[in-house]
Design a protein around this motif. Structure first.
Motif, mmCIF file in Angstrom:
data_model
loop_
_atom_site.group_PDB
_atom_site.id
_atom_site.type_symbol
_atom_site.label_atom_id
_atom_site.label_comp_id
_atom_site.label_asym_id
_atom_site.label_seq_id
_atom_site.Cartn_x
_atom_site.Cartn_y
_atom_site.Cartn_z
ATOM 1 N N VAL A 155 0.860 -1.183 0.000
ATOM 2 C CA VAL A 155 0.000 0.000 0.000
ATOM 3 C C VAL A 155 0.892 1.227 0.000
ATOM 4 C CG1 VAL A 155 -1.946 -1.093 1.140
ATOM 5 C CG2 VAL A 155 -0.184 -0.034 2.519
ATOM 6 N N GLY A 156 0.482 2.238 -0.742
ATOM 7 C CA GLY A 156 1.343 3.405 -0.842
ATOM 8 C C GLY A 156 0.582 4.694 -1.053
ATOM 9 N N TRP A 157 1.303 5.787 -0.849
ATOM 10 C CA TRP A 157 0.798 7.129 -1.126
ATOM 11 C C TRP A 157 1.696 7.774 -2.162
ATOM 12 C CZ3 TRP A 157 -3.680 9.329 0.515
ATOM 13 C CH2 TRP A 157 -4.345 8.729 1.597
ATOM 14 N N PHE A 158 1.070 8.482 -3.080
ATOM 15 C CA PHE A 158 1.756 9.203 -4.137
ATOM 16 C C PHE A 158 1.178 10.613 -4.197
ATOM 17 C CE2 PHE A 158 3.677 5.493 -6.290
ATOM 18 C CZ PHE A 158 2.969 4.481 -5.652
ATOM 19 N N ARG A 159 1.862 11.494 -4.891
ATOM 20 C CA ARG A 159 1.314 12.834 -5.049
ATOM 21 C C ARG A 159 1.718 13.407 -6.392
ATOM 22 N NH1 ARG A 159 4.962 16.271 -0.638
ATOM 23 N NH2 ARG A 159 6.924 16.255 -1.824
ATOM 24 N N GLN A 160 0.918 14.363 -6.854
ATOM 25 C CA GLN A 160 1.220 15.046 -8.104
ATOM 26 C C GLN A 160 0.906 16.517 -7.933
ATOM 27 O OE1 GLN A 160 -0.649 13.473 -11.637
ATOM 28 N NE2 GLN A 160 0.924 14.396 -12.950
ATOM 29 N N VAL A 216 5.479 8.838 -2.423
ATOM 30 C CA VAL A 216 5.691 9.448 -1.108
ATOM 31 C C VAL A 216 6.172 8.395 -0.112
ATOM 32 C CG1 VAL A 216 4.598 10.726 0.789
ATOM 33 C CG2 VAL A 216 3.941 11.205 -1.591
ATOM 34 N N LEU A 217 5.332 7.426 0.183
ATOM 35 C CA LEU A 217 5.696 6.350 1.093
ATOM 36 C C LEU A 217 4.943 5.084 0.703
ATOM 37 C CD1 LEU A 217 5.629 8.110 4.607
ATOM 38 C CD2 LEU A 217 7.649 7.189 3.454
ATOM 39 N N CYS A 218 5.507 3.940 1.067
ATOM 40 C CA CYS A 218 4.870 2.662 0.742
ATOM 41 C C CYS A 218 5.211 1.647 1.829
ATOM 42 C CB CYS A 218 5.360 2.170 -0.607
ATOM 43 S SG CYS A 218 4.628 0.597 -1.153
ATOM 44 N N ILE A 219 4.273 0.777 2.119
ATOM 45 C CA ILE A 219 4.508 -0.323 3.057
ATOM 46 C C ILE A 219 4.508 -1.624 2.274
ATOM 47 C CG2 ILE A 219 3.713 -1.586 5.083
ATOM 48 C CD1 ILE A 219 2.310 0.906 6.037
ATOM 49 N N ASN A 220 5.581 -2.374 2.384
ATOM 50 C CA ASN A 220 5.668 -3.685 1.761
ATOM 51 C C ASN A 220 4.726 -4.667 2.451
ATOM 52 O OD1 ASN A 220 6.939 -6.547 1.777
ATOM 53 N ND2 ASN A 220 7.950 -5.535 0.056
#
Length: 121
Positions: free
Chosen positions: A34-39, A48-52
């Motif tokens: 699961v992760g967060w991205f931004r534009q 931005v950040l991600c959890i394996n």
């Protein structure tokens, strides 16, 4: 059908904090990346950040520079992004994403519609 719904965005002053939430339905978060991205306007999307999903390690922390934290609540099937000491350059649309598999990567399989974060005096 997999759906991701982000919330918690808004207008915040520099130095302030926000907590974004991402409610996921149609797929269990257990053992999935699961992760967060931004534009930001005029820029490419960035991670931005991600959890394996296999070892629960957090990736891409260099982007957050210690100010952001990603967590997840598997029981609630929800992912969070705590953002502190926000700066103007953090202004962007923030997207959460989840993948069927465990590995963090730029092109996770399922995406939300995004939530706007604006950092301004």
């Amino acid at each position: 059908q997999v759906q991701l719904v982000e919330s918690g965005g808004g207008l915040v002053q520099p130095g302030g904090s926000l907590r974004l939430s991402c409610k996921v339905s149609g797929i269990r978060l257990d053992y999935r990346a699961v992760g967060w991205f931004r534009q930001a306007p005029g820029k490419e999307r960035e991670a931005v950040l991600c959890i394996n999903g296999r070892d629960e390690r957090t990736y891409w922390e260099h982007s957050a520079k210690g100010r952001f934290t990603i967590t997840r609540d598997n029981a609630e099937n929800t992912v969070y992004l705590q953002m502190n000491t926000l700066k103007h350059e953090d202004t962007a649309i923030y997207y959460c994403a989840v993948d069927f598999y465990t590995a963090c990567k730029d092109d996770l399989g399922y995406w939300g519609q995004g939530t706007q974060v604006t950092v301004s005096p």
